[in-house]
Design a protein around this motif. Sequence first.
Motif, mmCIF file in Angstrom:
data_model
loop_
_atom_site.group_PDB
_atom_site.id
_atom_site.type_symbol
_atom_site.label_atom_id
_atom_site.label_comp_id
_atom_site.label_asym_id
_atom_site.label_seq_id
_atom_site.Cartn_x
_atom_site.Cartn_y
_atom_site.Cartn_z
ATOM 1 N N HIS A 1 3.850 -11.905 -7.055
ATOM 2 C CA HIS A 1 4.953 -11.080 -7.557
ATOM 3 C C HIS A 1 6.220 -11.343 -6.752
ATOM 4 C CE1 HIS A 1 1.328 -8.641 -8.645
ATOM 5 N NE2 HIS A 1 1.887 -8.888 -9.803
ATOM 6 N N ASN A 2 7.358 -11.052 -7.389
ATOM 7 C CA ASN A 2 8.632 -11.217 -6.718
ATOM 8 C C ASN A 2 9.400 -9.916 -6.832
ATOM 9 O OD1 ASN A 2 10.764 -12.304 -5.399
ATOM 10 N ND2 ASN A 2 11.455 -13.573 -7.095
ATOM 11 N N PRO A 3 9.664 -9.207 -5.775
ATOM 12 C CA PRO A 3 9.295 -9.482 -4.392
ATOM 13 C C PRO A 3 7.790 -9.287 -4.198
ATOM 14 C CG PRO A 3 10.298 -7.314 -4.524
ATOM 15 C CD PRO A 3 10.383 -7.935 -5.897
ATOM 16 N N PRO A 4 7.242 -9.950 -3.191
ATOM 17 C CA PRO A 4 5.797 -9.876 -2.986
ATOM 18 C C PRO A 4 5.340 -8.475 -2.600
ATOM 19 C CG PRO A 4 6.842 -11.231 -1.294
ATOM 20 C CD PRO A 4 7.907 -10.825 -2.257
ATOM 21 N N CYS A 5 4.135 -8.148 -2.998
ATOM 22 C CA CYS A 5 3.523 -6.870 -2.647
ATOM 23 C C CYS A 5 3.164 -6.873 -1.162
ATOM 24 C CB CYS A 5 2.265 -6.642 -3.470
ATOM 25 S SG CYS A 5 2.595 -6.416 -5.234
ATOM 26 N N PRO A 6 2.978 -5.686 -0.576
ATOM 27 C CA PRO A 6 2.591 -5.616 0.832
ATOM 28 C C PRO A 6 1.242 -6.309 1.064
ATOM 29 C CG PRO A 6 3.141 -3.436 -0.022
ATOM 30 C CD PRO A 6 3.139 -4.374 -1.173
ATOM 31 N N THR A 7 1.073 -6.868 2.238
ATOM 32 C CA THR A 7 -0.188 -7.521 2.582
ATOM 33 C C THR A 7 -1.283 -6.476 2.768
ATOM 34 O OG1 THR A 7 0.125 -7.419 4.966
ATOM 35 C CG2 THR A 7 1.073 -9.334 3.808
ATOM 36 N N ALA A 8 -2.511 -6.936 2.860
ATOM 37 C CA ALA A 8 -3.659 -6.041 3.048
ATOM 38 C C ALA A 8 -3.613 -5.320 4.388
ATOM 39 C CB ALA A 8 -4.957 -6.829 2.918
ATOM 40 N N MET A 9 -2.882 -5.841 5.354
ATOM 41 C CA MET A 9 -2.814 -5.217 6.676
ATOM 42 C C MET A 9 -1.574 -4.326 6.840
ATOM 43 S SD MET A 9 -5.526 -6.133 7.885
ATOM 44 C CE MET A 9 -6.640 -7.050 6.858
ATOM 45 N N ALA A 10 -0.695 -4.307 5.852
ATOM 46 C CA ALA A 10 0.525 -3.491 5.931
ATOM 47 C C ALA A 10 0.174 -2.014 5.745
ATOM 48 C CB ALA A 10 1.507 -3.932 4.853
ATOM 49 N N PRO A 11 0.917 -1.129 6.380
ATOM 50 C CA PRO A 11 0.649 0.309 6.233
ATOM 51 C C PRO A 11 0.797 0.808 4.790
ATOM 52 C CG PRO A 11 2.296 -0.077 7.951
ATOM 53 C CD PRO A 11 2.000 -1.393 7.312
ATOM 54 N N ASP A 12 1.638 0.149 3.999
ATOM 55 C CA ASP A 12 1.846 0.559 2.609
ATOM 56 C C ASP A 12 1.079 -0.315 1.622
ATOM 57 O OD1 ASP A 12 3.395 -1.670 3.107
ATOM 58 O OD2 ASP A 12 5.137 -0.948 2.008
ATOM 59 N N CYS B 1 -3.595 -6.787 -5.852
ATOM 60 C CA CYS B 1 -3.283 -8.211 -5.726
ATOM 61 C C CYS B 1 -3.309 -8.704 -4.280
ATOM 62 C CB CYS B 1 -1.946 -8.540 -6.389
ATOM 63 S SG CYS B 1 -0.536 -7.872 -5.537
ATOM 64 N N ASN B 2 -3.324 -7.790 -3.320
ATOM 65 C CA ASN B 2 -3.418 -8.198 -1.917
ATOM 66 C C ASN B 2 -4.865 -8.270 -1.439
ATOM 67 O OD1 ASN B 2 -3.969 -5.485 -1.781
ATOM 68 N ND2 ASN B 2 -2.201 -4.951 -0.544
ATOM 69 N N GLY B 3 -5.820 -8.089 -2.364
ATOM 70 C CA GLY B 3 -7.237 -8.227 -2.024
ATOM 71 C C GLY B 3 -7.907 -6.936 -1.595
#
Length: 67
Positions: A4-15, A34-36
């Motif tokens: 996605h653009n902008p990319p979604c937060p990573t799996a380790m991000a607080p959000d 989508c971040n797994g």
Amino acid sequence: MCAHNPPCPTAMAPDREVARPVAHHPEQGWSLLCNGVLVFEDTGELLPDGRIVAPHRPLALTVGSAA
């Protein structure tokens, strides 16, 4: 993983929970983001590295009665 653009937060991000779902199975009580991250209806999560995040529903607001 996220395209996605902008990319979604990573799996380790607080959000991480705001990432877009790529599979949703309400009958089974889970969604794959989508971040797994697997998100369960009780608000628990399973991260891509196998770590578990315990359910974290907000506590219900209770109002005491005056005597």
